[in-house]
Design a protein around this motif. Structure first.
Motif, PDB file in Angstrom:
ATOM      1  N   VAL A  79       0.869  -1.174   0.000  1.00  0.00           N
ATOM      2  CA  VAL A  79       0.000   0.000   0.000  1.00  0.00           C
ATOM      3  C   VAL A  79       0.905   1.223   0.000  1.00  0.00           C
ATOM      4  N   VAL A  80       0.685   2.124  -0.940  1.00  0.00           N
ATOM      5  CA  VAL A  80       1.448   3.368  -1.018  1.00  0.00           C
ATOM      6  C   VAL A  80       0.496   4.509  -0.709  1.00  0.00           C
ATOM      7  N   LEU A  81       0.819   5.259   0.328  1.00  0.00           N
ATOM      8  CA  LEU A  81      -0.016   6.374   0.793  1.00  0.00           C
ATOM      9  C   LEU A  81       0.812   7.653   0.732  1.00  0.00           C
ATOM     10  N   PRO A  82       0.893   8.313  -0.430  1.00  0.00           N
ATOM     11  CA  PRO A  82       1.715   9.517  -0.553  1.00  0.00           C
ATOM     12  C   PRO A  82       1.233  10.634   0.376  1.00  0.00           C
ATOM     13  N   ASP A  83       2.175  11.401   0.881  1.00  0.00           N
ATOM     14  CA  ASP A  83       1.864  12.552   1.747  1.00  0.00           C
ATOM     15  C   ASP A  83       0.949  12.167   2.902  1.00  0.00           C
ATOM     16  N   CYS A  84       1.242  11.039   3.516  1.00  0.00           N
ATOM     17  CA  CYS A  84       0.422  10.536   4.627  1.00  0.00           C
ATOM     18  C   CYS A  84       1.327  10.338   5.843  1.00  0.00           C
ATOM     19  N   PRO A  85       1.104  11.094   6.913  1.00  0.00           N
ATOM     20  CA  PRO A  85       1.915  10.912   8.121  1.00  0.00           C
ATOM     21  C   PRO A  85       1.778   9.483   8.660  1.00  0.00           C
ATOM     22  N   SER A  86       2.796   8.989   9.317  1.00  0.00           N
ATOM     23  CA  SER A  86       2.788   7.596   9.782  1.00  0.00           C
ATOM     24  C   SER A  86       1.648   7.309  10.756  1.00  0.00           C
ATOM     25  N   ASP A  87       1.263   8.279  11.596  1.00  0.00           N
ATOM     26  CA  ASP A  87       0.149   8.021  12.518  1.00  0.00           C
ATOM     27  C   ASP A  87      -1.173   7.859  11.762  1.00  0.00           C
ATOM     28  N   GLN A  88      -1.343   8.613  10.682  1.00  0.00           N
ATOM     29  CA  GLN A  88      -2.542   8.458   9.860  1.00  0.00           C
ATOM     30  C   GLN A  88      -2.498   7.132   9.102  1.00  0.00           C
ATOM     31  N   ALA A  89      -1.329   6.761   8.594  1.00  0.00           N
ATOM     32  CA  ALA A  89      -1.183   5.473   7.904  1.00  0.00           C
ATOM     33  C   ALA A  89      -1.528   4.333   8.860  1.00  0.00           C
ATOM     34  N   ARG A 132      -3.599   4.443  11.393  1.00  0.00           N
ATOM     35  CA  ARG A 132      -5.070   4.423  11.560  1.00  0.00           C
ATOM     36  C   ARG A 132      -5.756   3.803  10.343  1.00  0.00           C
ATOM     37  N   ILE A 133      -5.309   4.168   9.148  1.00  0.00           N
ATOM     38  CA  ILE A 133      -5.903   3.632   7.922  1.00  0.00           C
ATOM     39  C   ILE A 133      -5.719   2.124   7.856  1.00  0.00           C
ATOM     40  N   LEU A 134      -4.488   1.660   8.056  1.00  0.00           N
ATOM     41  CA  LEU A 134      -4.217   0.223   7.962  1.00  0.00           C
ATOM     42  C   LEU A 134      -4.888  -0.553   9.075  1.00  0.00           C
ATOM     43  N   ASP A 135      -4.987   0.039  10.247  1.00  0.00           N
ATOM     44  CA  ASP A 135      -5.638  -0.656  11.348  1.00  0.00           C
ATOM     45  C   ASP A 135      -7.144  -0.791  11.089  1.00  0.00           C
ATOM     46  N   THR A 184      -7.160 -13.067   9.306  1.00  0.00           N
ATOM     47  CA  THR A 184      -6.677 -11.815   9.870  1.00  0.00           C
ATOM     48  C   THR A 184      -5.564 -11.253   8.997  1.00  0.00           C
ATOM     49  N   LEU A 185      -5.159 -10.051   9.321  1.00  0.00           N
ATOM     50  CA  LEU A 185      -4.181  -9.341   8.518  1.00  0.00           C
ATOM     51  C   LEU A 185      -3.124  -8.739   9.433  1.00  0.00           C
ATOM     52  N   SER A 186      -1.885  -8.882   9.041  1.00  0.00           N
ATOM     53  CA  SER A 186      -0.777  -8.217   9.734  1.00  0.00           C
ATOM     54  C   SER A 186      -0.155  -7.234   8.751  1.00  0.00           C
ATOM     55  N   ALA A 187       0.310  -6.096   9.250  1.00  0.00           N
ATOM     56  CA  ALA A 187       0.880  -5.080   8.363  1.00  0.00           C
ATOM     57  C   ALA A 187       2.080  -4.412   9.004  1.00  0.00           C
ATOM     58  N   GLY A 188       3.007  -4.001   8.158  1.00  0.00           N
ATOM     59  CA  GLY A 188       4.166  -3.238   8.595  1.00  0.00           C
ATOM     60  C   GLY A 188       4.190  -1.911   7.861  1.00  0.00           C
ATOM     61  N   ILE A 189       4.511  -0.848   8.565  1.00  0.00           N
ATOM     62  CA  ILE A 189       4.510   0.496   7.987  1.00  0.00           C
ATOM     63  C   ILE A 189       5.933   1.060   7.977  1.00  0.00           C
ATOM     64  N   ASN A 231       4.862 -11.241  16.802  1.00  0.00           N
ATOM     65  CA  ASN A 231       4.300 -10.780  18.073  1.00  0.00           C
ATOM     66  C   ASN A 231       2.800 -11.022  18.175  1.00  0.00           C
ATOM     67  N   GLY A 232       2.328 -12.072  17.518  1.00  0.00           N
ATOM     68  CA  GLY A 232       0.939 -12.470  17.687  1.00  0.00           C
ATOM     69  C   GLY A 232       0.033 -12.291  16.491  1.00  0.00           C
ATOM     70  N   ARG A 233       0.507 -11.688  15.427  1.00  0.00           N
ATOM     71  CA  ARG A 233      -0.294 -11.490  14.216  1.00  0.00           C
ATOM     72  C   ARG A 233      -1.486 -10.568  14.461  1.00  0.00           C
ATOM     73  N   ASN A 234      -2.255 -10.317  13.396  1.00  0.00           N
ATOM     74  CA  ASN A 234      -3.464  -9.493  13.459  1.00  0.00           C
ATOM     75  C   ASN A 234      -3.184  -8.131  14.093  1.00  0.00           C
ATOM     76  N   GLN A 235      -2.140  -7.451  13.607  1.00  0.00           N
ATOM     77  CA  GLN A 235      -1.764  -6.138  14.131  1.00  0.00           C
ATOM     78  C   GLN A 235      -0.999  -5.360  13.090  1.00  0.00           C
ATOM     79  N   VAL A 236      -0.889  -4.061  13.328  1.00  0.00           N
ATOM     80  CA  VAL A 236      -0.123  -3.178  12.444  1.00  0.00           C
ATOM     81  C   VAL A 236       1.068  -2.658  13.235  1.00  0.00           C
ATOM     82  N   ARG A 237       2.235  -2.741  12.640  1.00  0.00           N
ATOM     83  CA  ARG A 237       3.467  -2.265  13.296  1.00  0.00           C
ATOM     84  C   ARG A 237       4.096  -1.179  12.443  1.00  0.00           C
TER      85      ARG A 237
END
Length: 90
Positions: A16-26, A28-31, A52-57, A84-90
Motif C-alpha cells: 500500500v502506497v499512501l503519498p503525503d500521509c503521516p505515519s500516525d494516519q497510515a 489508523r488507515i491500515l488498522d 486476519t491481517l498483519s501489516a508493517g509500515i 508478536n501475535g499477528r493481526n496487528q499493524v506495526r
C-alpha cells in the motif's frame, strides 16, 4: 484517497502506497482495514472461515529513504507484527 495505491507484492503480501500521509494516519488507515478485513466471512468447500491481517509500515517522515529502504523497513515491521501475535499493524 484517490492518490493511494494498493497491489499484490509477492505471494500473500500486498503493498500500500499512501503519498503525503503521516505515519500516525497510515497506522489508523491500515488498522481500520485490518479490523474490517477480520469481520469478513469466506466460504470454501462448504466451510465458513475468516482470516486476519498483519501489516508493517515504513515512512519517510523522519528521514528521506529510497524505495528499497522503505520496503526493507516495512518488511521488518510486518515480520515483527507476525512474530508478536499477528493481526496487528506495526
Amino acid at each position: 484517497r484517490r492518490i493511494d495505491s494498493l497491489g499484490r507484492y509477492g505471494g500473500e503480501e500486498f503493498l500500500v502506497v499512501l503519498p503525503d500521509c503521516p505515519s500516525d494516519q497510515a497506522l489508523r488507515i491500515l488498522d481500520e482495514i485490518r479490523q474490517r478485513f477480520a469481520e469478513l466471512h469466506f466460504i470454501a468447500n462448504g466451510q465458513q472461515f475468516s482470516v486476519t491481517l498483519s501489516a508493517g509500515i515504513a515512512s519517510t517522515e523522519d528521514a528521506p529513504a529510497s524505495a528499497d529502504d522503505l520496503l526493507d523497513k516495512a518488511d521488518r515491521a510486518l515480520y515483527a507484527a507476525k512474530h508478536n501475535g499477528r493481526n496487528q499493524v506495526r
